[in-house]
Design a protein around this motif. Sequence first.
Motif: not given
Length: 317
Positions: A64, A127, A130-131, A133-135, A226, A228, A230
Amino acid sequence: MKEHGVIDFLVITAGFLLITPILSAHRVTDFMIFCIFVMSFDLLYGYMGRLSFGHMLFLGTGAYGSGLFIRYISGNPLLAILVGIFMAGLLAMLIGLVIVRTTGACFSLINLAFNQIGFFLVLSPLRGITRGEDGFGVRASSFGFFNFANTTFKFWFVLFCLLLVFYLLKRVTTSPYGILIRSIKEDETRVKFLGYNTFFYKWLTFVLAGGVGGLAGTLSALNYNFVTPNVMDVHSNVGVVFASLIGGAGNLYGALVGGVVYMLISNFLPIYIHRWEMFLGFSLLIIVFKFRKGVWGNIQDIWEYIQKRKGAPRLAS
């Protein structure tokens, strides 16, 4: 010593180059990034004797940190890597002041708690940045031959990073400092009795492990383009623990072997076995009861047994 280091580099490079035609450059790059992450974890678990269930926090922080830097500030990938490492190391410095005061199950679970907090922060409160859960996508700029859009360049760059981390950690773990953290693993009370500030050395090791874990995160973001949540998922901590046990804890070559073996299992076994996690469970039982030193540790024992009467040097660790 220098000749031995060159041999290490040649063996590691040859090993990854040999599996590249069988798999693919992109997949092997992913394997090498995971191996860097396993080495960072093994510094805590294998060398200092502290089992962490929240090491993904530093991988995610690195990912991140570098990803957001590229997205909002500058597309320079080298600066992004430094930012990711710095963010992960800074986080380790701060929370390490609390975490390294604990031992055993408390150490494991408090790491897990911080990991869960980090996962929650990037998923919900942050959010807007970081957007959630969409990433978000990561598109690094290219300059000169530094082109992270090129799969071949990424392969060689990650290989260089892996060799650099291996070299630095080998120097650290074979130095008097490395002997000290091994001694803390064996008997911290005696180390304190000798006059050493064990808190400082544990904290320093924790920061180093966090920084290397952050490097793995930055490389992961650049490899996949990308990021996310995860990359900070607490459930993914199982993978690095398994890899360390499979290869053999407290051994850098073991971390590499364990990382590759685990990635092969997790990438290809699900194709043939639906409940492939059960295979890992059985493997763990076999390792714990029969092969406590892992794959590389047992290979090392066999080599030393064969070479015992010849007076050959120990196999690299």
